[in-house]
Motif scaffolding. Structure first.
Motif, mmCIF file in Angstrom:
data_model
loop_
_atom_site.group_PDB
_atom_site.id
_atom_site.type_symbol
_atom_site.label_atom_id
_atom_site.label_comp_id
_atom_site.label_asym_id
_atom_site.label_seq_id
_atom_site.Cartn_x
_atom_site.Cartn_y
_atom_site.Cartn_z
ATOM 1 N N THR A 188 -1.355 4.030 -13.202
ATOM 2 C CA THR A 188 -0.017 4.291 -13.738
ATOM 3 C C THR A 188 0.345 3.287 -14.829
ATOM 4 N N MET A 189 -0.014 2.015 -14.638
ATOM 5 C CA MET A 189 0.298 0.996 -15.642
ATOM 6 C C MET A 189 -0.422 1.281 -16.960
ATOM 7 N N VAL A 190 -1.680 1.736 -16.877
ATOM 8 C CA VAL A 190 -2.419 2.067 -18.102
ATOM 9 C C VAL A 190 -1.786 3.286 -18.771
ATOM 10 N N LEU A 191 -1.447 4.313 -17.991
ATOM 11 C CA LEU A 191 -0.793 5.496 -18.568
ATOM 12 C C LEU A 191 0.525 5.116 -19.243
ATOM 13 N N ASP A 192 1.330 4.309 -18.570
ATOM 14 C CA ASP A 192 2.623 3.898 -19.128
ATOM 15 C C ASP A 192 2.446 3.073 -20.405
ATOM 16 N N GLY A 193 1.495 2.137 -20.373
ATOM 17 C CA GLY A 193 1.249 1.311 -21.557
ATOM 18 C C GLY A 193 0.748 2.133 -22.729
ATOM 19 N N ALA A 194 -0.117 3.096 -22.455
ATOM 20 C CA ALA A 194 -0.641 3.958 -23.515
ATOM 21 C C ALA A 194 0.458 4.833 -24.105
ATOM 22 N N LEU B 274 -4.248 -4.725 -18.120
ATOM 23 C CA LEU B 274 -5.055 -5.174 -16.979
ATOM 24 C C LEU B 274 -4.637 -6.566 -16.521
ATOM 25 N N GLU B 275 -4.268 -7.418 -17.453
ATOM 26 C CA GLU B 275 -3.803 -8.755 -17.068
ATOM 27 C C GLU B 275 -2.485 -8.660 -16.302
ATOM 28 N N ARG B 276 -1.577 -7.798 -16.762
ATOM 29 C CA ARG B 276 -0.309 -7.608 -16.028
ATOM 30 C C ARG B 276 -0.579 -7.053 -14.630
ATOM 31 N N ALA B 277 -1.501 -6.113 -14.517
ATOM 32 C CA ALA B 277 -1.838 -5.543 -13.210
ATOM 33 C C ALA B 277 -2.455 -6.609 -12.312
ATOM 34 N N ARG B 278 -3.368 -7.413 -12.848
ATOM 35 C CA ARG B 278 -4.000 -8.482 -12.071
ATOM 36 C C ARG B 278 -2.955 -9.481 -11.584
ATOM 37 N N GLU B 279 -2.039 -9.857 -12.476
ATOM 38 C CA GLU B 279 -0.982 -10.806 -12.109
ATOM 39 C C GLU B 279 -0.067 -10.212 -11.033
ATOM 40 N N ARG B 280 0.263 -8.950 -11.177
ATOM 41 C CA ARG B 280 1.153 -8.296 -10.212
ATOM 42 C C ARG B 280 0.507 -8.228 -8.836
ATOM 43 N N ILE B 281 -0.768 -7.868 -8.792
ATOM 44 C CA ILE B 281 -1.487 -7.792 -7.523
ATOM 45 C C ILE B 281 -1.618 -9.187 -6.914
ATOM 46 N N ALA B 282 -1.937 -10.178 -7.744
ATOM 47 C CA ALA B 282 -2.054 -11.553 -7.253
ATOM 48 C C ALA B 282 -0.715 -12.058 -6.734
ATOM 49 N N ASP C 207 -3.817 2.318 -3.148
ATOM 50 C CA ASP C 207 -2.477 2.175 -3.716
ATOM 51 C C ASP C 207 -2.502 1.267 -4.946
ATOM 52 N N GLN C 208 -3.271 0.196 -4.897
ATOM 53 C CA GLN C 208 -3.378 -0.701 -6.048
ATOM 54 C C GLN C 208 -4.090 -0.006 -7.209
ATOM 55 N N GLN C 209 -5.094 0.815 -6.903
ATOM 56 C CA GLN C 209 -5.779 1.577 -7.949
ATOM 57 C C GLN C 209 -4.804 2.543 -8.626
ATOM 58 N N ARG C 210 -3.968 3.202 -7.831
ATOM 59 C CA ARG C 210 -2.962 4.100 -8.400
ATOM 60 C C ARG C 210 -1.981 3.324 -9.278
ATOM 61 N N LEU C 211 -1.614 2.122 -8.842
ATOM 62 C CA LEU C 211 -0.711 1.278 -9.627
ATOM 63 C C LEU C 211 -1.332 0.950 -10.982
ATOM 64 N N VAL C 212 -2.594 0.531 -10.991
ATOM 65 C CA VAL C 212 -3.273 0.213 -12.247
ATOM 66 C C VAL C 212 -3.349 1.454 -13.126
ATOM 67 N N LEU D 194 -3.809 0.236 -31.093
ATOM 68 C CA LEU D 194 -5.150 -0.189 -30.726
ATOM 69 C C LEU D 194 -5.312 -0.185 -29.212
ATOM 70 N N VAL D 195 -6.438 0.335 -28.758
ATOM 71 C CA VAL D 195 -6.725 0.469 -27.337
ATOM 72 C C VAL D 195 -7.086 -0.876 -26.714
ATOM 73 N N ALA D 196 -7.908 -1.684 -27.382
ATOM 74 C CA ALA D 196 -8.405 -2.932 -26.795
ATOM 75 C C ALA D 196 -7.278 -3.875 -26.379
ATOM 76 N N PRO D 197 -6.331 -4.211 -27.276
ATOM 77 C CA PRO D 197 -5.244 -5.101 -26.843
ATOM 78 C C PRO D 197 -4.385 -4.480 -25.735
ATOM 79 N N LEU D 198 -4.132 -3.185 -25.837
ATOM 80 C CA LEU D 198 -3.355 -2.497 -24.811
ATOM 81 C C LEU D 198 -4.019 -2.653 -23.447
ATOM 82 N N LEU D 199 -5.324 -2.389 -23.385
ATOM 83 C CA LEU D 199 -6.034 -2.489 -22.116
ATOM 84 C C LEU D 199 -6.039 -3.920 -21.584
#
Length: 177
Positions: A122-128, A73-81, A115-120, A64-69
């Motif tokens: 990559t994280m979406v590609l990896d998670g997918a 996104l929460e992991r990316a937000r936490e990492r950036i924070a 750089d943060q946009q590229r990180l996000v 499922l796409v919704a839980p993955l996203l």
């Protein structure tokens, strides 16, 4: 409602990307949007760790796409924070503790550097890829997520979309488009 920091709410970005890339899951997102971000994350994290009595679940059959996203996104937000916190002065721990006691607000991804946009992305590609989605769908998801982050108007306050209520409350059902 208090003024929120500029950025994109995770819930809004998930809704928009799912509507564009996996419209069959819009009903799942609409159900999730009836809960606070903290409740959604707790449910999604719990489901990932629980074992199905039969040894497999729906996620193993149809990723499922919704839980993955939402989780990515929460992991990316936490990492950036966390990177921002690490870069801040160590004397700000009192302020951090005070901020953690505030009532929950929707999770927001602030405006990001390239750089943060590229990180996000990559994280979406990896998670997918980890979830077994096709490379084409993974690329579309990652591109849509970054586009949603880039195109967000930082001067526009994050209001509630039509039909949505404050955190934790129920909303009236909306018509699906």
């Amino acid at each position: 409602m208090s003024e929120q920091m500029a950025g994109v709410r995770v819930r809004d970005l998930v809704r928009d990307v799912v509507a564009a890339c996996a419209p069959e899951e819009v009903v799942i997102v609409e159900g999730l949007l009836r809960q606070s971000d903290a409740e959604v994350l707790a449910r999604l994290r719990r489901r990932r760790g629980e074992r199905d009595p039969l040894g497999f679940g729906l996620a193993e059959i149809v990723p499922l796409v919704a839980p993955l996203l939402w989780l990515t996104l929460e992991r990316a937000r936490e990492r950036i924070a966390q990177n921002l916190v690490d870069g801040a002065s160590r004397g700000s721990s009192t302020l951090w503790r005070w901020m953690r006691r505030r009532p929950p607000v929707p999770e927001v991804i602030p405006p990001l550097t390239r750089d943060q946009q590229r990180l996000v992305h990559t994280m979406v590609l990896d998670g997918a890829a980890e979830a077994g989605l096709s490379p084409d769908l993974a690329q579309r998801l990652a591109d849509r997520v970054v586009a949603g982050l880039v195109l967000a108007d930082p001067d526009e306050p994050q209001g509630r979309p039509r039909g949505e209520v404050e955190e934790g409350g129920a909303e009236e059902p909306r018509e699906l488009r």
